[in-house]
Design an enzyme around this catalytic site. Structure first.
Site, mmCIF file in Angstrom:
data_model
loop_
_atom_site.group_PDB
_atom_site.id
_atom_site.type_symbol
_atom_site.label_atom_id
_atom_site.label_comp_id
_atom_site.label_asym_id
_atom_site.label_seq_id
_atom_site.Cartn_x
_atom_site.Cartn_y
_atom_site.Cartn_z
ATOM 1 C CE LYS A 34 16.696 2.652 22.531
ATOM 2 N NZ LYS A 34 16.691 3.406 21.251
ATOM 3 C CD GLU A 52 28.856 -6.500 24.249
ATOM 4 O OE1 GLU A 52 29.576 -6.412 23.240
ATOM 5 O OE2 GLU A 52 27.612 -6.348 24.216
ATOM 6 N N GLY A 86 21.729 5.727 21.105
ATOM 7 C CA GLY A 86 22.526 5.492 22.300
ATOM 8 C C GLY A 86 23.569 6.553 22.550
ATOM 9 N NE ARG A 87 26.018 7.738 16.695
ATOM 10 C CZ ARG A 87 25.315 6.756 16.150
ATOM 11 N NH1 ARG A 87 25.055 5.652 16.843
ATOM 12 N NH2 ARG A 87 24.853 6.853 14.909
ATOM 13 C CD GLU A 91 28.027 3.489 17.540
ATOM 14 O OE1 GLU A 91 28.704 2.515 17.924
ATOM 15 O OE2 GLU A 91 27.107 3.985 18.217
ATOM 16 C CG HIS A 149 55.300 16.065 29.069
ATOM 17 N ND1 HIS A 149 56.608 16.454 29.231
ATOM 18 C CD2 HIS A 149 54.544 17.090 29.534
ATOM 19 C CE1 HIS A 149 56.643 17.657 29.797
ATOM 20 N NE2 HIS A 149 55.405 18.066 29.984
ATOM 21 C CE LYS A 163 26.556 -4.894 19.419
ATOM 22 N NZ LYS A 163 25.334 -4.106 19.694
#
Length: 548
Positions: free
Chosen positions: A207, A213, A269-270, A355, A386, A506
């Site tokens: 954004k 990152e 964002g999510r 979050e 399993h 951060k």
């Protein structure tokens, strides 16, 4: 002041009801009510939700709905649709529902109808995506694009990566799609290892166009591209596009602002996979299928907004989550899709849920007097059977689970789907009803094995079924969980739309980064453990010992 839900009258009724259910098993509830399965199965937007295998009755659901009414859930839903600034800590509206409203609808935010803006971006995305798919968007050397690499993190990565994987049956298989998020260089190197720079398009999703990152990976990808194409800076504009709102930074990177696709502050964002963040997905499945994807979201949006709470799928899912989290002490929730295409769906939900509702204070800043968001986890069946299903069946912890399945396989192969669905139905049955010591002895199991093989059952599951996994169904599935999370946030009285907890790490990383690199011995001011770790790292790189 935010009133804790535990101070509402309906809460006291729920506590008493919970005591009445103590000692009654799911098996007991089925024996007492032969119509239970039909009465506790609900439908919407092509989904059926069977809640009969829960430690709950019709009375439980009625009391939970009453709690939601007393909490003012309807008013909170209406407030979101009005564009009220329900993200109170950031003073923002929360309008991911506007991203999937059909053309011609209206939603006014701060005096502006945002729906035409949404469709302007969707139309630009569609034009670009179809040019790439048709081979009309050419790279710097005149060759068409064959590989698309999405660079983002968090919601800018998890959504498009999960959906592109989930819709493999709808995806263009003559195009390669890769998704990079981790600042660990291995992630980017692996994504680019077998790609041709002349045929690769990078989508940089940030954004602010300043996410550490994402920009670190984008700069390294830029170097890789230029190294492979002779160093001509003009190549960047043909091989990079941006999903961002910062035209100045985008242009400084070398991306033509005409190839920047924007979104808005009211999109978290999510909650953004159905915005321009989904550009890579649109290229993968095409503009028409992407609009079907949006239609699926919208169907559940309208269901949440209009359906009575007693038949409202995301509301019922949310309220049962509150029931187990706050009245039964369940600290985790498993999501178990019986479809390999949804193998990344639990990871997607981890961000969406944890979050959003992993909060320790209420809306007014007062400490939450009860647990809020659970730990969300899962893996596809039958793999999970399993691995961790042993704990689900015979462990001590109570783990409510959602079992997801589809009645038809998109790409059938022999009898695989029959076996897959048989396992889904069998696990729901086994978790609910188990196997007793009497049944084991009757089957001839040796006495010394009996206590080890008893499975007590009474493990609650929701069985969520749809016809098949296609773009529309996937959109509806995501919206179900988006609104479940929203409703739970309302019930707990927390802000589901901020994420301040991610900021501290951060900020500290920004301070530590130069301390790892500098050729001059840095003066460290961290705790002893962190100082020691930094010193060890510097020694491994042959740099001067730091000062404490």
């Amino acid at each position: 002041m935010t009133t804790p839900m535990t101070e509402l009258a309906a809460w006291r009724d729920l506590v008493a009801h919970r005591a009445d259910l103590e000692g009654r098993t799911i098996a007991d509830l089925f024996e007492a009510d032969t119509t239970r399965a039909a009465a506790m199965t609900f439908e919407a937007a092509g989904f059926s939700l069977d809640l009969s295998k829960h430690r709950a009755t019709g009375q439980t659901l009625a009391l939970l709905v009453e709690l939601a009414e007393q909490r003012g859930l309807r008013d909170h839903i209406d407030a979101m649709w009005r564009g009220d600034h329900i993200n109170v800590t950031e003073d923002r509206a929360v309008l991911h529902v506007a991203l999937r409203m059909p053309r011609g609808h209206s939603l006014v935010v701060d005096g502006v109808d945002v729906v035409p803006q949404v469709h302007e971006v969707l139309d630009r995305m569609a034009t670009f995506a179809e040019r790439v798919r048709a081979g009309e968007w050419l790279g710097h050397t005149g060759r068409p694009i064959r590989s698309v690499v999405n660079i983002g993190i968090g919601g800018s990565h998890l959504g498009p990566a999960m959906c592109t994987e989930a819709l493999a049956a709808d995806r263009r298989h003559d195009l390669v799609f890769r998704f990079v998020s981790n600042v660990d260089g291995g992630d980017l190197l692996e994504a680019m290892r077998d790609l041709d720079p002349a045929e690769t398009l990078f989508i940089v999703a940030s954004k602010t166009f300043g996410t550490l990152e994402t920009l670190t990976n984008a700069r390294s990808a830029r170097e890789w591209l230029l190294d492979g194409l002779g160093g001509d800076e003009a190549a960047v504009a043909r091989h990079f596009v941006a999903v961002s709102t910062n035209a100045e930074r985008v242009e400084a990177f070398g991306i033509d602002p005409a190839n920047m696709f924007g979104f808005w502050g009211w999109v978290g964002g999510r909650y953004s996979v159905d915005s321009a963040i989904g550009l890579s997905l649109m290229i993968a499945i095409g503009a028409e299928a992407f609009r079907e994807f949006l239609d699926g979201f919208h169907a559940i949006d309208e269901h949440l907004r209009t359906a009575p709470f007693e038949r409202n799928l995301p509301v019922l899912m949310a309220l049962l989550g509150v029931w187990y989290r706050n009245l039964w002490g369940a600290s985790t929730h498993a999501v178990l899709p019986y479809d390999h295409a949804l193998r990344s769906f639990p990871a997607y939900l981890q961000q969406l849920d944890m979050e959003s509702n992993g909060k320790r204070v209420l809306l007014d800043g007062a400490p939450a007097p009860y647990p809020t968001g659970p730990v969300v986890w899962g893996q596809p069946g039958t793999n999970g059977q399993h691995a961790f299903f042993q704990l689900l069946h015979q462990g001590i912890e109570l783990v409510p689970a959602d079992l997801l399945g589809f009645l038809r396989a998109r790409e059938p192969l022999g009898d695989h789907h029959d076996l897959l669905m048989a396992n889904l139905f069998a696990q729901a049955e086994a978790l609910a009803f188990g196997r007793s010591d009497q049944q084991l002895r009757g089957a001839g199991v040796p006495d010394h094995q009996v206590p080890h093989r008893v499975t007590p059952g009474n493990r609650p599951t929701s069985l969520l079924l749809a016809e098949q996994l296609d773009p529309r169904t996937l959109g509806s599935l995501i919206a179900l969980y988006e609104h479940k999370v929203f409703v739970q946030g309302v019930m707990w009285g927390v802000n589901s739309f901020d994420q301040w907890g991610v900021e501290l790490g951060k900020q500290l990383a920004e301070a530590i980064t130069p301390e790892l690199r500098t050729d001059v011995a840095p003066v460290l001011g961290h705790d002893g453990s962190t100082n020691s770790a930094i010193a060890r790292y510097r020694r491994a790189r042959g740099l001067p010992e730091p000062q404490s």
